[in-house]
Motif scaffolding. Structure first.
Motif, PDB file in Angstrom:
ATOM      1  N   ALA A   1      30.668  48.324  32.410  1.00  0.00           N
ATOM      2  CA  ALA A   1      31.061  48.901  33.563  1.00  0.00           C
ATOM      3  C   ALA A   1      29.686  49.521  34.228  1.00  0.00           C
ATOM      4  O   ALA A   1      28.690  49.825  33.581  1.00  0.00           O
ATOM      5  CB  ALA A   1      31.705  50.294  33.363  1.00  0.00           C
TER       6      ALA A   1
ATOM      7  N   TRP B   1      33.591  48.127  37.544  1.00  0.00           N
ATOM      8  CA  TRP B   1      33.822  49.624  37.526  1.00  0.00           C
ATOM      9  C   TRP B   1      34.400  50.130  36.355  1.00  0.00           C
ATOM     10  O   TRP B   1      33.976  51.174  35.853  1.00  0.00           O
ATOM     11  CB  TRP B   1      34.689  50.059  38.731  1.00  0.00           C
ATOM     12  CG  TRP B   1      34.055  49.698  40.187  1.00  0.00           C
ATOM     13  CD1 TRP B   1      34.830  48.978  40.999  1.00  0.00           C
ATOM     14  CD2 TRP B   1      32.906  49.712  40.573  1.00  0.00           C
ATOM     15  NE1 TRP B   1      34.039  48.452  42.173  1.00  0.00           N
ATOM     16  CE2 TRP B   1      32.908  49.289  41.908  1.00  0.00           C
ATOM     17  CE3 TRP B   1      31.652  50.761  40.133  1.00  0.00           C
ATOM     18  CZ2 TRP B   1      31.786  49.179  42.559  1.00  0.00           C
ATOM     19  CZ3 TRP B   1      30.344  50.821  40.835  1.00  0.00           C
ATOM     20  CH2 TRP B   1      30.578  49.972  42.252  1.00  0.00           C
ATOM     21  N   ALA B   2      35.468  49.442  35.585  1.00  0.00           N
ATOM     22  CA  ALA B   2      36.129  50.057  34.643  1.00  0.00           C
ATOM     23  C   ALA B   2      36.759  48.821  33.945  1.00  0.00           C
ATOM     24  O   ALA B   2      36.514  47.633  34.178  1.00  0.00           O
ATOM     25  CB  ALA B   2      37.188  50.996  34.994  1.00  0.00           C
ATOM     26  N   GLU B   3      37.470  49.143  32.948  1.00  0.00           N
ATOM     27  CA  GLU B   3      38.080  47.919  31.908  1.00  0.00           C
ATOM     28  C   GLU B   3      38.713  47.023  32.811  1.00  0.00           C
ATOM     29  O   GLU B   3      38.612  45.832  32.666  1.00  0.00           O
ATOM     30  CB  GLU B   3      39.105  48.853  30.903  1.00  0.00           C
ATOM     31  CG  GLU B   3      39.648  47.803  29.727  1.00  0.00           C
ATOM     32  CD  GLU B   3      38.526  47.051  28.975  1.00  0.00           C
ATOM     33  OE1 GLU B   3      37.303  47.637  28.725  1.00  0.00           O
ATOM     34  OE2 GLU B   3      38.566  45.818  28.616  1.00  0.00           O
TER      35      GLU B   3
END
Lengths: 137, 364
Positions: B81, B105-107
């Motif tokens: 991330a 940004w995220a998973e």
């Protein structure tokens, strides 16, 4: 656009100043602004002949390469030495003059017309500006 | 130009006397003061670019990672991330559909920055290869603006403008932060060969950031300088060095193709391309004198045999050299090979030199 009214113009953005003997040739402010800062200039040798409507040299900027077109036929009588490198003294030509003063110190060559011609075939400042307007500039 | 898209900074560009040109469907500033001055400002201090024309796509939801790993040549799943990665999107025959930056940004949440000219093509490509209805793909380009700050003084210029100190970002990392009460994202990336940042924010907030950077002495720079800077830095440009007819191996971008990651679109074609010694490859050329080679000019061997084509070329203001990128046959691609460029009415002497032409000296 402030194209001097006492000069004649080509559709390819060269200007001509006639003193009764020699025709001084340069490129218009519009042309040099389109080109952006000049980085390279190639002019014909003194004494060589140029032909109306045919390329007589090349000007380049970081952005583009343009041919320079002869407004009339004749013999190259002078070249603007301020613009050109001088290998003898090691002086570097000042191409910025073309950008700073295209109708004055940024002139390119002087042509001795052969055969002698009038400049009637060239555009007036008014006609040249009408062409620019028609092209949307 | 009435049908062209305008960035949030368009009126500012006009008011500053920028020369506006059409570019990939947008009305963009080519230059303000002049390409050479702007180029040198970025090499020596700091310049800023309105790059709002670049496409910004959001891709999120269960299956987003799988989708991006299937269309990208680079490895997406191992990204952390906050990491940014350069990747190619290829079609089945290995040609490049676009070169993109992928932000994780995220998973299951990403942003993609894509070339303006390829935005619709990439959107359609993602939609076409989306296997899960849970993956949402949004085009955020028109609602946002994007500003690049580039140059040795870029880090000083962005200091304390944001809630997080961007100077702590590592190269090719990004963060989501605040500029006052405005949510923005910023990355330590760029397209000039310098240290710098690329910042995305709501379109209506762009002018304030731009003016604050201006107040810190950052010089506005147009697309003209962006092109000469990226050429000097040896970076490929889509439509010039990258096209659907060129594969990433030829382009010298094998480092962004991860065969170890499993299957992806174009993989088998690229595995073949890796063995292929018959296709032209991208090289850097240094040209004798000040004349520039331009896109489309033929490249000849010293003996006059046609061996390739120029894709980009200019007189480069910082190095003060006439430089070009070209695709040439592999037996003419070795560093030091003497070549010629055929111009209308002239031949220029050139030699293959290593890419990038310009490499900044790391700070410190």
């Amino acid at each position: 656009m402030h194209n001097p009214p006492d000069l004649r113009y080509t559709p390819t953005h060269e200007w001509v100043r006639w003193d009764g003997e020699l025709a001084t040739v340069g490129i218009t402010r519009f042309a040099v602004e389109q080109l952006t800062e000049p980085t390279y200039l190639e002019l014909p040798a003194l004494g060589s002949t140029v032909e109306a409507g045919k390329p007589f040299g090349v000007i380049e900027s970081v952005k583009s390469t343009s041919d320079l077109y002869a407004p009339l036929s004749g013999v190259v009588a002078e070249r603007n030495s301020e613009l050109l490198d001088d290998p003898a003294s090691g002086r570097k030509g000042n191409l910025a003059l073309i950008l700073e003063d295209p109708f004055g110190r940024g002139w390119l060559i002087k042509i001795r017309p052969q055969p002698p011609v009038s400049l009637e075939h060239l555009l007036t400042a008014e006609q040249y500006e009408a062409q620019l307007a028609a092209e949307g500039h | 130009m009435s049908t062209l898209l305008r960035t949030a900074l368009y009126d500012w560009h006009l008011a500053q006397g920028a020369r506006i040109v059409p570019f990939a469907g947008w009305a963009m500033p080519l230059q303000y003061e002049g390409i050479v001055a702007e180029h040198l400002a970025v090499r020596k201090e700091a310049g800023m670019f309105d790059i709002s024309h670049m496409g910004r796509l959001r891709c999120r939801g269960a299956g987003a990672t799988q989708l991006l790993d299937s269309v990208c040549t680079n490895a997406i799943a191992p990204m952390q991330a906050g990491q940014v990665r350069y990747s190619l999107l290829c079609h089945e025959r290995g040609g490049v559909l676009d070169d993109v930056l992928v932000y994780r940004w995220a998973e299951e949440e990403y942003s993609l920055v894509v070339n303006a000219a390829n935005r619709d093509k990439v959107l359609a490509w993602l939609e076409q290869h989306r296997r899960s209805a849970a993956v949402q793909i949004q085009d955020e380009t028109l609602a946002t603006a994007m500003v690049a700050v580039q140059g040795p003084a870029a880090a000083a210029a962005v200091a304390d403008l944001f809630a997080d100190d961007l100077r702590r970002l590592k190269y090719y990392f990004a963060c989501r932060t605040w500029c006052g009460s405005t949510a923005v994202w910023a990355s330590r990336t760029g397209y000039t060969g310098e240290d710098g940042f690329e910042i995305v924010l709501p379109a209506e907030a762009a002018l304030e950031l731009w003016e604050r950077l201006r107040g810190r002495g950052v010089k506005p720079c147009g697309l003209g300088a962006r092109d000469t800077l990226r050429l000097e830095a040896g970076m490929p440009l889509y439509g010039h060095e990258l096209t659907e007819e060129i594969n990433p191996i030829q382009a010298g971008l094998a480092w962004a193709v991860k065969f170890s990651k499993g299957d992806f679109i174009g993989r088998s074609a690229l595995e073949q391309a890796r063995q292929d010694r018959t296709l032209p490859v991208r090289v850097g050329l240094e040209i004798e004198g000040r004349r520039a080679a331009r896109r489309g000019h033929r490249v000849l061997s010293a003996e006059g045999q046609a061996v390739g084509t120029v894709t980009s070329g200019s007189f480069c203001p910082y190095l003060e050299l006439s430089l070009a990128m070209a695709y040439v046959m592999p037996d003419s691609a070795a560093v030091g090979t003497p070549l010629q460029i055929e111009l209308p009415g002239a031949f220029l002497r050139a030699a293959v030199v290593p890419l990038p032409f310009y490499k900044r000296t790391p700070a410190g």
